[in-house]
Scaffold this active site. Sequence first.
Site, PDB file in Angstrom:
ATOM      1  N   ASN A   1      27.367  30.804  41.778  1.00  0.00           N
ATOM      2  CA  ASN A   1      26.866  31.349  40.508  1.00  0.00           C
ATOM      3  C   ASN A   1      25.396  31.023  40.297  1.00  0.00           C
ATOM      4  O   ASN A   1      24.894  31.160  39.179  1.00  0.00           O
ATOM      5  CB  ASN A   1      27.680  30.784  39.341  1.00  0.00           C
ATOM      6  CG  ASN A   1      29.089  31.302  39.354  1.00  0.00           C
ATOM      7  OD1 ASN A   1      29.306  32.496  39.479  1.00  0.00           O
ATOM      8  ND2 ASN A   1      30.051  30.406  39.280  1.00  0.00           N
TER       9      ASN A   1
ATOM     10  N   GLU B   1      22.051  39.225  46.188  1.00  0.00           N
ATOM     11  CA  GLU B   1      23.103  38.244  46.510  1.00  0.00           C
ATOM     12  C   GLU B   1      22.844  37.610  47.888  1.00  0.00           C
ATOM     13  O   GLU B   1      23.164  36.441  48.102  1.00  0.00           O
ATOM     14  CB  GLU B   1      24.497  38.900  46.480  1.00  0.00           C
ATOM     15  CG  GLU B   1      24.927  39.421  45.111  1.00  0.00           C
ATOM     16  CD  GLU B   1      25.225  38.331  44.069  1.00  0.00           C
ATOM     17  OE1 GLU B   1      25.202  37.128  44.401  1.00  0.00           O
ATOM     18  OE2 GLU B   1      25.454  38.710  42.904  1.00  0.00           O
TER      19      GLU B   1
ATOM     20  N   HIS C   1      23.835  36.903  34.358  1.00  0.00           N
ATOM     21  CA  HIS C   1      24.914  37.665  33.709  1.00  0.00           C
ATOM     22  C   HIS C   1      24.566  37.961  32.258  1.00  0.00           C
ATOM     23  O   HIS C   1      24.842  39.051  31.753  1.00  0.00           O
ATOM     24  CB  HIS C   1      26.234  36.877  33.745  1.00  0.00           C
ATOM     25  CG  HIS C   1      27.036  37.129  34.985  1.00  0.00           C
ATOM     26  ND1 HIS C   1      27.975  36.246  35.448  1.00  0.00           N
ATOM     27  CD2 HIS C   1      27.055  38.180  35.840  1.00  0.00           C
ATOM     28  CE1 HIS C   1      28.538  36.735  36.549  1.00  0.00           C
ATOM     29  NE2 HIS C   1      27.997  37.900  36.805  1.00  0.00           N
TER      30      HIS C   1
ATOM     31  N   GLU D   1      37.268  27.770  42.140  1.00  0.00           N
ATOM     32  CA  GLU D   1      36.006  27.400  41.485  1.00  0.00           C
ATOM     33  C   GLU D   1      36.117  26.132  40.627  1.00  0.00           C
ATOM     34  O   GLU D   1      35.692  26.092  39.482  1.00  0.00           O
ATOM     35  CB  GLU D   1      35.503  28.578  40.628  1.00  0.00           C
ATOM     36  CG  GLU D   1      34.008  28.479  40.381  1.00  0.00           C
ATOM     37  CD  GLU D   1      33.414  29.725  39.744  1.00  0.00           C
ATOM     38  OE1 GLU D   1      33.438  30.790  40.398  1.00  0.00           O
ATOM     39  OE2 GLU D   1      32.947  29.625  38.618  1.00  0.00           O
TER      40      GLU D   1
ATOM     41  N   ARG E   1      32.426  26.086  44.608  1.00  0.00           N
ATOM     42  CA  ARG E   1      32.291  27.545  44.435  1.00  0.00           C
ATOM     43  C   ARG E   1      31.319  27.872  43.300  1.00  0.00           C
ATOM     44  O   ARG E   1      30.742  28.957  43.271  1.00  0.00           O
ATOM     45  CB  ARG E   1      33.664  28.199  44.201  1.00  0.00           C
ATOM     46  CG  ARG E   1      33.558  29.721  44.155  1.00  0.00           C
ATOM     47  CD  ARG E   1      34.881  30.443  44.240  1.00  0.00           C
ATOM     48  NE  ARG E   1      34.673  31.881  44.237  1.00  0.00           N
ATOM     49  CZ  ARG E   1      35.580  32.779  44.541  1.00  0.00           C
ATOM     50  NH1 ARG E   1      36.790  32.388  44.889  1.00  0.00           N
ATOM     51  NH2 ARG E   1      35.296  34.074  44.512  1.00  0.00           N
TER      52      ARG E   1
ATOM     53  N   HIS F   1      23.312  44.793  38.596  1.00  0.00           N
ATOM     54  CA  HIS F   1      23.697  43.382  38.703  1.00  0.00           C
ATOM     55  C   HIS F   1      22.632  42.556  39.443  1.00  0.00           C
ATOM     56  O   HIS F   1      22.141  41.555  38.930  1.00  0.00           O
ATOM     57  CB  HIS F   1      25.051  43.283  39.409  1.00  0.00           C
ATOM     58  CG  HIS F   1      25.518  41.882  39.624  1.00  0.00           C
ATOM     59  ND1 HIS F   1      25.953  41.079  38.598  1.00  0.00           N
ATOM     60  CD2 HIS F   1      25.591  41.121  40.755  1.00  0.00           C
ATOM     61  CE1 HIS F   1      26.280  39.893  39.081  1.00  0.00           C
ATOM     62  NE2 HIS F   1      26.081  39.894  40.381  1.00  0.00           N
TER      63      HIS F   1
ATOM     64  N   HIS G   1      23.282  33.094  38.113  1.00  0.00           N
ATOM     65  CA  HIS G   1      24.183  34.031  37.429  1.00  0.00           C
ATOM     66  C   HIS G   1      24.415  33.671  35.965  1.00  0.00           C
ATOM     67  O   HIS G   1      24.809  34.525  35.181  1.00  0.00           O
ATOM     68  CB  HIS G   1      25.536  34.106  38.147  1.00  0.00           C
ATOM     69  CG  HIS G   1      25.491  34.957  39.391  1.00  0.00           C
ATOM     70  ND1 HIS G   1      24.601  34.712  40.411  1.00  0.00           N
ATOM     71  CD2 HIS G   1      26.210  36.053  39.768  1.00  0.00           C
ATOM     72  CE1 HIS G   1      24.797  35.616  41.370  1.00  0.00           C
ATOM     73  NE2 HIS G   1      25.760  36.437  41.000  1.00  0.00           N
TER      74      HIS G   1
ATOM     75  N   LYS H   1      38.020  37.252  43.727  1.00  0.00           N
ATOM     76  CA  LYS H   1      37.798  37.411  42.282  1.00  0.00           C
ATOM     77  C   LYS H   1      37.972  38.879  41.921  1.00  0.00           C
ATOM     78  O   LYS H   1      37.306  39.748  42.487  1.00  0.00           O
ATOM     79  CB  LYS H   1      36.377  36.959  41.909  1.00  0.00           C
ATOM     80  CG  LYS H   1      36.236  35.456  41.731  1.00  0.00           C
ATOM     81  CD  LYS H   1      34.897  35.120  41.098  1.00  0.00           C
ATOM     82  CE  LYS H   1      34.728  33.615  40.957  1.00  0.00           C
ATOM     83  NZ  LYS H   1      33.374  33.246  40.483  1.00  0.00           N
TER      84      LYS H   1
ATOM     85  N   LYS I   1      29.509  32.844  52.184  1.00  0.00           N
ATOM     86  CA  LYS I   1      30.419  32.999  51.046  1.00  0.00           C
ATOM     87  C   LYS I   1      31.829  32.542  51.410  1.00  0.00           C
ATOM     88  O   LYS I   1      32.477  31.814  50.668  1.00  0.00           O
ATOM     89  CB  LYS I   1      30.442  34.455  50.567  1.00  0.00           C
ATOM     90  CG  LYS I   1      31.543  34.675  49.546  1.00  0.00           C
ATOM     91  CD  LYS I   1      31.178  35.422  48.332  1.00  0.00           C
ATOM     92  CE  LYS I   1      32.269  35.240  47.263  1.00  0.00           C
ATOM     93  NZ  LYS I   1      32.226  36.164  46.188  1.00  0.00           N
TER      94      LYS I   1
ATOM     95  N   ARG J   1      53.518  42.913  38.661  1.00  0.00           N
ATOM     96  CA  ARG J   1      53.191  41.510  39.015  1.00  0.00           C
ATOM     97  C   ARG J   1      52.552  41.372  40.391  1.00  0.00           C
ATOM     98  O   ARG J   1      52.550  40.294  40.977  1.00  0.00           O
ATOM     99  CB  ARG J   1      54.421  40.609  38.921  1.00  0.00           C
ATOM    100  CG  ARG J   1      55.007  40.556  37.531  1.00  0.00           C
ATOM    101  CD  ARG J   1      55.776  39.265  37.315  1.00  0.00           C
ATOM    102  NE  ARG J   1      56.351  39.257  35.984  1.00  0.00           N
ATOM    103  CZ  ARG J   1      57.551  39.713  35.682  1.00  0.00           C
ATOM    104  NH1 ARG J   1      58.332  40.177  36.638  1.00  0.00           N
ATOM    105  NH2 ARG J   1      57.979  39.677  34.455  1.00  0.00           N
TER     106      ARG J   1
HETATM  107  N1  GLY Z   1      30.422  35.949  42.976  1.00  0.00           N
HETATM  108  C1  GLY Z   1      30.672  34.573  42.859  1.00  0.00           C
HETATM  109  C2  GLY Z   1      31.990  34.152  43.402  1.00  0.00           C
HETATM  110  O1  GLY Z   1      32.685  34.959  44.012  1.00  0.00           O
HETATM  111  O2  GLY Z   1      32.357  33.030  43.218  1.00  0.00           O
END
Ligand code: GLY
Length: 359
Positions: free
Chosen positions: A235, A179, A242, A227, A231, A259, A238, A137, A217, A115
């Site tokens: 993206n 990025e 993606h 998010e 946030r 990527h 993306h 993330k 960031k 956990r």
């Molecule tokens: N890579 C996008 C984020 O961390 O929200």
Amino acid sequence: MREIIKNTGSVYFSSSKWDILNTKINDLKPSTIFILVDANTLKYCLAFMLNKLEIKDNYKVLKIQEGEINKNIKTCEYLWNQLSENSADRQSLLINLGGGVVTDIGGFVASTFMRGIQFINIPTTLLAMVDASIGGKNGVDLGIIKNQIGVINNPAMVLICKDFLNTLPKNQLKSGYAEVIKHGIIDSKSYWDKIKIFNELNIDEMDAIIWESVVVKNNIVTIDPFEKNIRKKLNYGHTLGHAIESYSIGNHSIPSLLHGEAIAIGMVLTTYISHIQCGFPKETLTEISTYIFNKFKKIEFNQDDIKHIIKLLKHDKKKHDNKVLFVLLNDIGKHQLNFEVPQKMIFEAFDYYKNIGQG
Ligand code: GLY
């Protein structure tokens, strides 16, 4: 001072960063230290890092195969077993030494083992320094679907050491720079102006760019860690990027893309859509598209490729009520969240991409 101090997820880029890491490890008093590497960081980065650390033999190195293809639950299972077999307990510490795959998977394995155990990110690629290692993330892909399984949980600290960039091939540096480009486009004209004249292969002069991206960031993820709102703008490019990246994995119609290479295409497509849907200025669209066209390899998509990519959009995590929602821009630094884009517009955007650089 290039440091961001927070309760969790503090980021250190100053000259005292390795001392701070040694103090942090002393404070955490881990029962065992595990260091996660891939084949590349084992070869090029581990000895350098160990040389900076005060720990001498109280550690175990865990190795995974490099590359996005291995960012899956099978690799997690292997790592959970390794931790278990090597008597890891709740006081163990996992140090993730690597690019985005290592920090994503290592963060996820640490967050779920018993956990949750403490972990520290030491990113070794530009992409991981300015993006993946910051903001908590963590996760893995599900089949070809990117980052479908994961948690948001911050590391005990992030240490950014630019020296690791010297170990990277050029295509990886460029991929990370995508990025940085995104940060410029979503943040401000002043940052975009710096980025567009910078040579992304000039590691010696890169400190200011890396740090400004980290700050962009960090400011966003601090306001909206889960998010719910702002946030989402991280993206940018993306949603399509993606889907393009997923499609390129294990598909032979287009080459397999890193990527950032996929995100660069996603940003051109999304900036075109922003121009049509939100009035993003034409001359800035041309500037961004030409810039990306000159930096990244151009991919030829046929109609069938585009249809498959559109199908993959249904896995986007920003979707709501079964609608895929895009982040668009009115201008550099001015976002519009949750924009529904008709399929026709996506085909049109691919058409625009196809014609860039054709005189
Ligand atoms: N890579 C996008 C984020 O961390 O929200």
